[in-house]
Enzyme design. Structure first.
Site, PDB file in Angstrom:
ATOM      1  N   CYS A   2      50.066  -7.616 -65.433  1.00  8.29           N
ATOM      2  CA  CYS A   2      50.888  -6.539 -65.983  1.00  8.29           C
ATOM      3  C   CYS A   2      52.086  -7.079 -66.763  1.00  8.29           C
ATOM      4  CB  CYS A   2      51.427  -5.673 -64.866  1.00  8.29           C
ATOM      5  SG  CYS A   2      50.158  -4.945 -63.851  1.00  8.29           S
ATOM      6  N   ARG A  27      48.233 -12.014 -71.586  1.00  8.55           N
ATOM      7  CA  ARG A  27      48.304 -12.140 -70.133  1.00  8.55           C
ATOM      8  C   ARG A  27      47.162 -11.417 -69.426  1.00  8.55           C
ATOM      9  NH1 ARG A  27      53.775 -13.503 -68.536  1.00  8.55           N
ATOM     10  NH2 ARG A  27      53.237 -12.724 -66.500  1.00  8.55           N
ATOM     11  N   TRP A  74      47.273  -4.221 -65.385  1.00  8.80           N
ATOM     12  CA  TRP A  74      46.078  -4.905 -64.860  1.00  8.80           C
ATOM     13  C   TRP A  74      45.871  -4.290 -63.481  1.00  8.80           C
ATOM     14  CZ3 TRP A  74      44.696  -8.272 -60.827  1.00  8.80           C
ATOM     15  CH2 TRP A  74      43.563  -9.056 -61.043  1.00  8.80           C
ATOM     16  N   ASN A 100      55.750  -3.902 -62.260  1.00  7.55           N
ATOM     17  CA  ASN A 100      54.844  -5.023 -61.959  1.00  7.55           C
ATOM     18  C   ASN A 100      55.031  -5.359 -60.493  1.00  7.55           C
ATOM     19  OD1 ASN A 100      54.224  -5.138 -64.631  1.00  7.55           O
ATOM     20  ND2 ASN A 100      55.268  -7.085 -65.036  1.00  7.55           N
ATOM     21  N   GLY A 101      53.972  -5.734 -59.813  1.00  2.33           N
ATOM     22  CA  GLY A 101      54.079  -6.103 -58.405  1.00  2.33           C
ATOM     23  C   GLY A 101      53.336  -5.104 -57.537  1.00  2.33           C
ATOM     24  N   GLU A 489      36.811 -28.477 -63.098  1.00  2.00           N
ATOM     25  CA  GLU A 489      37.511 -27.838 -64.208  1.00  2.00           C
ATOM     26  C   GLU A 489      36.510 -27.382 -65.281  1.00  2.00           C
ATOM     27  OE1 GLU A 489      40.211 -26.548 -64.713  1.00  2.00           O
ATOM     28  OE2 GLU A 489      40.554 -26.536 -66.863  1.00  2.00           O
ATOM     29  N   LYS A 493      36.112 -23.579 -66.521  1.00  2.38           N
ATOM     30  CA  LYS A 493      36.279 -23.194 -67.935  1.00  2.38           C
ATOM     31  C   LYS A 493      35.058 -22.417 -68.402  1.00  2.38           C
ATOM     32  CE  LYS A 493      39.540 -23.589 -68.696  1.00  2.38           C
ATOM     33  NZ  LYS A 493      40.633 -24.143 -67.942  1.00  2.38           N
ATOM     34  N   GLU A 496      34.786 -18.890 -66.730  1.00  2.00           N
ATOM     35  CA  GLU A 496      35.799 -17.876 -67.042  1.00  2.00           C
ATOM     36  C   GLU A 496      35.693 -17.322 -68.456  1.00  2.00           C
ATOM     37  OE1 GLU A 496      39.892 -19.025 -66.313  1.00  2.00           O
ATOM     38  OE2 GLU A 496      39.645 -20.932 -67.317  1.00  2.00           O
ATOM     39  N   HIS A 512      22.829 -32.952 -51.302  1.00  2.00           N
ATOM     40  CA  HIS A 512      23.036 -32.260 -50.028  1.00  2.00           C
ATOM     41  C   HIS A 512      22.939 -30.745 -50.169  1.00  2.00           C
ATOM     42  CE1 HIS A 512      24.101 -36.071 -48.215  1.00  2.00           C
ATOM     43  NE2 HIS A 512      24.830 -36.313 -49.297  1.00  2.00           N
ATOM     44  N   LYS A 611      46.410 -14.101 -67.546  1.00  2.00           N
ATOM     45  CA  LYS A 611      46.967 -15.429 -67.809  1.00  2.00           C
ATOM     46  C   LYS A 611      47.830 -15.888 -66.650  1.00  2.00           C
ATOM     47  CE  LYS A 611      48.006 -19.131 -70.098  1.00  2.00           C
ATOM     48  NZ  LYS A 611      46.996 -20.208 -69.970  1.00  2.00           N
TER      49      LYS A 611
HETATM   50  O1  M6R Z   1      50.228 -20.544 -64.374  1.00  2.00           O
HETATM   51  P1  M6R Z   1      49.505 -21.338 -63.350  1.00  2.00           P
HETATM   52  O2  M6R Z   1      49.222 -22.741 -63.781  1.00  2.00           O
HETATM   53  O3  M6R Z   1      50.170 -21.302 -61.993  1.00  2.00           O
HETATM   54  O4  M6R Z   1      48.101 -20.612 -63.178  1.00  2.00           O
HETATM   55  C1  M6R Z   1      47.172 -20.996 -62.204  1.00  2.00           C
HETATM   56  C2  M6R Z   1      45.822 -20.369 -62.462  1.00  2.00           C
HETATM   57  O5  M6R Z   1      45.897 -18.984 -62.397  1.00  2.00           O
HETATM   58  C3  M6R Z   1      45.240 -20.770 -63.830  1.00  2.00           C
HETATM   59  O6  M6R Z   1      45.160 -22.158 -63.956  1.00  2.00           O
HETATM   60  C4  M6R Z   1      43.844 -20.171 -64.029  1.00  2.00           C
HETATM   61  O7  M6R Z   1      42.940 -20.757 -63.145  1.00  2.00           O
HETATM   62  C5  M6R Z   1      43.401 -20.307 -65.488  1.00  2.00           C
HETATM   63  N1  M6R Z   1      42.701 -19.128 -65.890  1.00  2.00           N
HETATM   64  C6  M6R Z   1      42.510 -21.449 -65.723  1.00  2.00           C
HETATM   65  O8  M6R Z   1      42.003 -21.550 -67.004  1.00  2.00           O
END
Ligand code: M6R
Length: 616
Positions: A2, A27, A74, A100-101, A489, A493, A496, A512, A611
């Site tokens: 949000c 975001r 969001w 927000n929150g 990672e 990537k 997502e 395993h 984000k």
């Molecule tokens: O802002 P931050 O680095 O604390 O965010 C952590 C995760 O939310 C962030 O890395 C998320 O996994 C990304 N979408 C990865 O691409």
């Protein structure tokens, strides 16, 4: 997640608010809304979908308003709908609020307000708060008029459990704005005859570079000329105005199609900026201005605990390999969300290090607060100057990678890994790492920006490989030692942004269990290093090939792969081991990016993702 933007000033809200909201789009959100005091009346418009839909539907009359608030939502409480989108109005029509929150005790507040005749148009927790403000306003007519608006918000917040960043306007006070925060960021923009508020500094910098970062439990009363800050429990607070030091054009696309693409190509610069001025004159170690650790404290550290989420957590895993190897200090890596609720036994010489791009991830922030509460020294590696995490820590390292807008983290990740390598060097040199070994690592790190540029030359080849593999629905990423976190990672990537199911494993773990997935329908991406692990990784590649699984291999040029051992080979430059996690990340990012494009996905705004994750 949000986003909030608010305005009170002598200019028209039109361009200022919607432009601010557009700058928060990265975001992640599912609906948006705006409320303004137009023709002496509180009016609002809410829409599901993109901000441009809101922009097209907002009545022209709003353009003349000079006080307003807007929001990108969001969904947390209640479905994605116009009714649940913010701003929310009090049922008497006098107040509008964006939030927000999460209000944790909203059901109790709602039941109470229902008995007092207030009604609710949405399923959200936020709507209870705006009605609570209206209730307190009505209840206390004796409060002298100038502060009655502020006091009704303050009183309401005293009854709220949970987290909030809020902004409230009222048609009874057309030239005022009240906002407050607890656990959810809020920043004031100080302009000439105008004030803005926002949940993210990006939403303000098109109007002013002068900002005030609010602390938890602070409430602010603003008009066009002035603002005053106090705590929710009514102690006055002095404002500290700071200047935002980044160029707003950094947050614009330029000639790139997507922010993710732009940020992948910004990596040579981001890495260079992160290391600038951080090597000793004799070229044998790194140092960091903001750590606030005395040499004695540095010597006493006998354990490091890293906390983070998502991609930043993967950077921590690489830190574990590097710090244990070069500094011989035991390292543990914890998901921040788990660490916070675990009563992990730590001893007094444990140092807690949080890694976060945004500096606002609620799980990381809360874990950090928990560590501080227990008396541990805390540091952070963080890309957002003035963020909540940066301000909460005892010391820290700013990444200087520039704003990262794409939801999928790229340049922030490689910059975090680089800073972890430099931290390993710093801790190592304060202990057993020799002068000569220190110099060798510094020389290697200084080559990193150039080698990153060279690795980006694989782009065209990766694009072709992406076309070939974009139709698969499953994929494994495999690597040993420091390549294991890169496998995690890579899988994150890919899933997502392209919605392909992907998993990352240590290559040897495949036998395993995951090997059961291998077939013509499930390709594997191998991240291969030279050295003692090479033959073992090659054996794992052969196991996959024997089961008809396609193999894409990313390896340094000198890697002695037998001809035809893999289906597709992407070669990165040969380099010191300490650089390989970073260089290996580049083709991994490019592969996800181009596969997502092939599949027609919205790369910068992937579905369901935000984000910066500011709710638990
Ligand atoms: O802002 P931050 O680095 O604390 O965010 C952590 C995760 O939310 C962030 O890395 C998320 O996994 C990304 N979408 C990865 O691409």
């Amino acid at each position: 997640m949000c986003g909030i933007v608010g305005y009170v000033g002598s200019k028209k809200i039109g361009s200022r608010l919607i432009e601010g909201l557009k700058r928060l789009e990265y975001r992640g959100y599912d609906s948006s809304g705006i409320a303004a005091i137009s023709e002496k009346q509180l009016q609002f418009t809410k829409k599901v979908g993109r901000v441009k839909v809101l922009e097209q539907s907002t009545p022209k009359a709003y353009e003349n308003a000079t006080t307003g608030i807007c929001h990108t939502r969001w969904a947390t409480h209640g479905a994605v709908s116009e009714a649940n989108a913010h701003p929310h109005m009090s049922s008497d029509g006098h107040f509008a609020l964006v939030h927000n929150g999460v209000i944790e005790n909203y059901t109790q507040i709602k039941s109470f307000l229902t008995t007092k005749g207030y009604t609710f148009a949405s399923e959200t927790d936020s709507e209870t708060l705006v009605n609570l403000i209206a209730y307190h306003y009505d209840k206390e007519p004796e409060v002298k008029d100038g502060s009655r608006f502020l006091e009704s918000v303050r009183k309401s917040l005293l009854h709220v459990e949970g987290t909030f960043g809020i902004a409230v306007i009222s048609e009874l006070y057309p030239d005022e704005l009240v906002c407050a925060r607890r656990g959810s960021p809020l920043i004031i923009g100080v302009g000439k005859e105008e004030h803005l508020i926002a949940s993210d500094v990006n939403a303000i910098t098109h109007c002013t570079q002068n900002v005030v970062y609010l602390n938890d439990n602070e409430i602010v009363h603003l008009n066009k000329d002035d603002f005053s800050i106090s705590t929710i429990s009514n102690v006055s607070v002095d404002a500290v105005i700071q200047t935002v030091d980044w160029d707003t054009s950094e947050a614009e696309l330029g000639s790139f199609k997507h922010f993710m693409e732009k940020e992948i190509f910004e990596q040579p610069n981001a890495l260079e900026n992160g290391m600038r001025g951080r090597f000793s004159d004799d070229g044998s170690t790194a140092f960091f201005g903001g750590l606030n650790l005395s040499p004695q404290e540095l010597q006493q550290v006998d354990r490091l605990v890293f906390i983070a989420c998502g991609t930043a957590w993967h950077a921590c895993l690489i830190a574990e390999y590097l710090i244990e190897r070069y500094a011989r200090i035991p390292v543990e890596v914890e998901y921040a969300s788990e660490f916070r609720y675990r009563n992990a036994p730590l001893d007094k010489n444990t140092l807690i290090i949080a890694i976060s791009q945004s500096g606002e991830t609620i799980d990381t922030l809360s874990a950090l607060k928990e560590a501080k509460r227990k008396g541990y020294k805390t540091l952070s590696i963080n890309n957002s100057v003035g963020s909540s995490i940066a301000r909460e820590c005892d010391g820290g390292i700013y990444q200087h990678a520039g704003p990262e807008i794409g939801v999928a983290s790229t340049k922030a990740f490689t910059s975090q890994v680089m800073l972890c390598s430099m931290l390993a060097l710093y801790f190592g040199r304060s202990r057993n790492l020799s002068y000569a070994d220190g110099c060798e690592i510094v020389r290697a790190l200084k080559q990193l920006p150039e080698l990153t540029k060279k690795t980006l030359e694989t782009t065209e080849q990766v694009q072709k490989i992406a076309k070939k593999y974009a139709h698969y629905e499953d994929c494994l990423f495999l690597g040993r030692q420091m390549m294991f976190p890169i496998a995690l990672e890579g899988a994150l990537k890919l899933k997502e942004i392209s919605y392909i199911h992907a998993e990352g494993y240590p290559a040897a773990e495949m036998k395993h269990g995951p090997i059961a997935l291998i077939s013509e329908q499930c390709p594997s991406v191998f991240l291969t290093m030279n050295g003692e692990m090479f033959q073992k990784t090659l054996a794992n590649i052969k196991e996959i090939k024997a089961r008809k699984g396609a193999v894409i291999c990313i390896a340094p040029e000198k890697c002695d792969l037998p001809k035809d051992a893999v289906d597709d080979l992407i070669q990165i430059p040969d380099a010191h081991d300490i650089l390989l996690p970073i260089l290996m990340s580049i083709p991994v990012q490019l592969l996800s990016y181009y596969i997502a494009l092939e599949r027609g996905c919205d790369v910068d705004k992937p579905r369901n993702l935000a984000k910066s994750v500011t709710v638990e």
